[in-house]
Design a protein around this motif. Structure first.
Motif, PDB file in Angstrom:
ATOM      1  N   THR A 243       0.801  -1.221   0.000  1.00 12.96           N
ATOM      2  CA  THR A 243       0.000   0.000   0.000  1.00 12.96           C
ATOM      3  C   THR A 243       0.836   1.273   0.000  1.00 12.96           C
ATOM      4  N   THR A 244       2.146   1.153   0.106  1.00 13.16           N
ATOM      5  CA  THR A 244       2.947   2.365  -0.013  1.00 13.16           C
ATOM      6  C   THR A 244       3.699   2.272  -1.331  1.00 13.16           C
ATOM      7  N   GLY A 245       4.290   3.389  -1.743  1.00 14.39           N
ATOM      8  CA  GLY A 245       5.027   3.381  -2.998  1.00 14.39           C
ATOM      9  C   GLY A 245       6.291   2.540  -2.903  1.00 14.39           C
ATOM     10  N   ASP A 503      -4.848  -1.259  -1.584  1.00 21.15           N
ATOM     11  CA  ASP A 503      -4.768  -0.568  -2.873  1.00 21.15           C
ATOM     12  C   ASP A 503      -3.896  -1.297  -3.879  1.00 21.15           C
ATOM     13  N   ARG A 515      -0.352   3.035  -5.546  1.00 22.27           N
ATOM     14  CA  ARG A 515       0.451   4.159  -5.032  1.00 22.27           C
ATOM     15  C   ARG A 515       1.722   4.375  -5.842  1.00 22.27           C
ATOM     16  N   GLU A 518       0.653   6.143  -8.899  1.00 17.81           N
ATOM     17  CA  GLU A 518       0.324   7.541  -8.563  1.00 17.81           C
ATOM     18  C   GLU A 518       1.595   8.370  -8.383  1.00 17.81           C
ATOM     19  N   GLU A 519       2.585   7.788  -7.698  1.00 22.78           N
ATOM     20  CA  GLU A 519       3.838   8.531  -7.479  1.00 22.78           C
ATOM     21  C   GLU A 519       4.506   8.885  -8.794  1.00 22.78           C
TER      22      GLU A 519
END
Ligand code: AMP
Length: 637
Positions: A243-245, A503, A515, A518-519
């Motif tokens: 869930t994090t980049g 996500d 993510r 998105e980044e």
């Protein structure tokens, strides 16, 4: 023994159960302690034992089947087909091992492998295992930014790569992507070893880059003994999206992994020494690690490595029957693929399935994404063999849910991957209360209670805290591993997977973090804000869809400017992360739906994209934003 009894033993007496399974592999020193849970949720399997993955995959078979095929490499991209016996594989692996040693690689050093599906990639993985070096394979379809973050995290001493990969006849030069990734990373490898396939020119950086051919040739007759590893020593890391980049390095041990694979080859895949196993996956994914390289070889099977599309022949002409041609030619008994690939094949002439003699094939295993019933039925009728759905994750290393036909022939149900595999205590919990849902067909989060079985990830590479916090602390008051998948269990104990709770999206069986995408998009100079969601797709399962708030509002009313910016954004993602992550569409909107505290309502956007009810919107700051998304998606939008 019935499967129910087999499973019960694995849960009630795990030490006795796994001590028995441990006999399926060779140990230099047998383990003194089967299971150690004193540091739960961390688990040590087979402590005191020493072994080596490469020994079990290669050397161990030399006496009984040295001249039998071990690795068959077919590329419909280059029109090549080669078979290596166990003896030849042994020699190739030692040549690469000696070359890596010359570049300074030893036990515990990281070697990052960024390679296409060529036999040298498997030699390199096995060479690392032989030396006790930790390999970290990065999928060849990833581009420089993805590669850079992995180099940064793995801090490899050596990177092994090739001049290029190829897909559908299109050459993808790897070297410029690798050079850019090394430039972006603060960690710089000491050396880069490059296999030259003659597909793309390479600029060599003096002192750092080494062509593999002369080194390997120099070590033609090398004899490199296996380094005996503690069962709990790290064999490899593989990155996966969350869930994090920042991707997570899933870390695996040596002994537990070897035992888990040997056991799964026997009980789940029912593959036998001397036969041929064909997995259509890629070494860049966990399936490639477990069921292209290590699993089949540990079982003494020949593994078929395939580079190319499922619809292209060795003469590089369209051939929707190529996989079946290979099954016939190599008498494949066990095949492993993904639902997406079958959906691609479904568009081919059905007569192709009848054209070849597929009588050797006993089962087709499908994994990586939900298997829809029409696809399952189509391939099941076409092949006339059991289609075995199996559910697992990079983290688990081998199936969590499926049927173990090697133990007892068990009925599969369309739409369900099956029942919990031995060693896995699978439960369904209420998402917010953490209460166990025991009634049939109640939807909750699929979790696994510890101790996790052999082969399961040990931790997140260099980040024990992230391992515990990410996976084990999602349910209040309970230390359980979350799969981050929704699921239900029916009255017969069969599970159904209903999509991710986080996500993460699944594009053609490949896991991507929204993510990360998105980044990459928000790095574009003309982008103010972005949300990326996964949207259902008939062929790929899901595709990424981006909603962008442009810095220049004029883009919203200017179709041409919007089209140009969409192209730029797509290219940026493909260049940085790889074509796989490129969104199917980029839509431009004036605002994104958020909660009052500023959290993006990705799930509501996704629901709107899929024509579903977005659910409870009481927390939404600006309902107009969702309305705008609806309008952009409408045919006039
Ligand atoms: P990966 O780690 O890339 O293998 O992705 C794992 C995720 O893929 C799981 O958490 C599921 O969301 C999905 N997945 C894998 N296999 C299946 C399956 N047989 N049925 C449904 N979803 C699956």
């Amino acid at each position: 023994m019935s499967y129910a009894e087999f499973y019960r033993r694995s849960i009630e007496t795990p030490e006795a159960f796994w001590a028995e399974q441990a006999e399926l592999i060779d140990w230099k020193t047998p383990p003194s302690q089967i299971l150690d849970t004193t540091r739960a949720p961390f688990v040590n399997w087979f402590a005191g034992g020493t072994t080596n993955l490469c020994h079990n995959a290669v050397d161990r078979h030399l006496a009984a089947r040295g001249d039998q095929p071990a690795l068959i490499a077919v590329s419909t991209e280059t029109g090549t087909e080669r078979s290596y016996s166990f003896k030849e594989l042994h020699a190739e692996v030692q040549r690469v091992a000696a070359s890596l040693m010359e570049l300074g690689v030893g036990k515990g050093d990281r070697v990052l492998i960024y390679m296409p599906m060529i036999p040298e990639a498997a030699f390199t993985m096995l060479a690392c295992a032989r030396l006790g070096a930790i390999h970290c394979v990065v999928f060849g379809g990833f581009a420089s930014a993805s590669l850079a973050s992995r180099i940064e995290d793995a801090t490899p001493k050596v990177v092994v790569s090739a001049d290029a990969g190829s897909r559908g006849g299109k050459v993808i030069a790897y070297k410029p992507l690798l050079d850019e990734a090394i430039r972006l990373s603060t960690h710089k490898p000491d050396a880069v070893l490059l296999f030259d396939r003659g597909l793309a020119p390479m600029d060599l950086s003096k002192g750092r880059d080494h062509l593999a051919a002369p080194l390997v040739e120099k070590h033609r007759d090398a004899q490199v003994p296996c380094t005996w590893m503690d069962a709990t020593d790290i064999s490899y890391t593989i990155y996966t999206s969350g869930t994090t980049g920042r991707p997570k390095g899933v870390q695996r041990d040596t002994g537990g992994y070897a035992v888990a694979l040997a056991a799964s080859m026997k009980h789940i895949f029912d593959g036998r020494a001397g036969e041929t196993y064909f997995s259509t996956s890629d070494i860049g994914w966990v399936v490639g690690h477990s069921y292209i390289v290590y699993g089949p070889l540990i079982a003494g099977m020949a593994t078929l490595m395939y580079e190319g599309l499922p619809t292209q022949g060795l003469d590089r002409q369209p051939d929707g029957g190529i996989w079946w041609r290979l099954v016939e030619k190599y008498k494949v008994t066990v095949m492993f693929s993904a639902p997406t690939a079958v959906r691609v094949l479904k568009k081919q002439d059905p007569a192709l399935l009848k054209k070849y003699d597929l009588s050797s094939l006993r089962a087709l295993f499908l994994a990586g994404e939900p298997l829809d019933e029409p696809t399952a039925r189509w391939i099941s009728e076409g092949l006339g063999v059991p289609i075995i759905d199996n559910y697992w994750q990079t983290e688990s290393g081998w199936p969590i849910l499926t049927v173990a036909n090697g133990v007892e022939t068990t009925r599969s149900k369309f739409g369900s991957p099956g029942v919990p595999m031995y060693g896995y205590k699978v439960k369904i919990l209420h998402e917010s209360t953490g209460e166990e849902l025991t009634a049939p067909n109640e939807k909750g989060v699929v979790v696994i209670e510890g101790p996790t079985p052999p082969g399961f990830m040990q931790t997140v590479w260099r980040d024990d805290e992230r391992f515990v916090n990410t996976y084990w602390k999602t349910v209040p008051g309970k230390l359980v591993y979350s799969t981050f998948d929704w699921g239900i269990r029916d009255e017969d104990g069969y599970y159904y997977i209903l999509g991710r709770t986080d996500d993460v999206i699944n594009v053609a069986g490949h896991r991507l973090g929204t993510r990360e995408i998105e980044e990459s998009i928000s790095g574009h100079a003309k982008v103010a804000e972005v949300a990326v969601v996964g949207v259902a797709d008939a062929l790929k399962g899901q595709v990424a869809m981006a909603f962008v708030v442009p810095k220049d509002g004029a883009v919203l009313g200017d179709a041409q400017a919007a089209l140009a910016l969409e192209g730029e954004v797509m290219k940026q993602v493909a260049d940085q992360l790889g074509a796989l992550a490129r969104p199917a569409r980029v839509h431009f909107v004036g605002a994104l739906p958020k909660t009052r505290s500023g959290k993006l309502l990705r799930r509501a956007i996704q629901a709107v994209c899929e024509g579903r009810d977005p659910g409870d919107l009481t927390t939404i700051e600006d309902p107009g934003a969702l309305q705008q998304i609806r309008q952009t998606l409408s045919p006039r939008g």
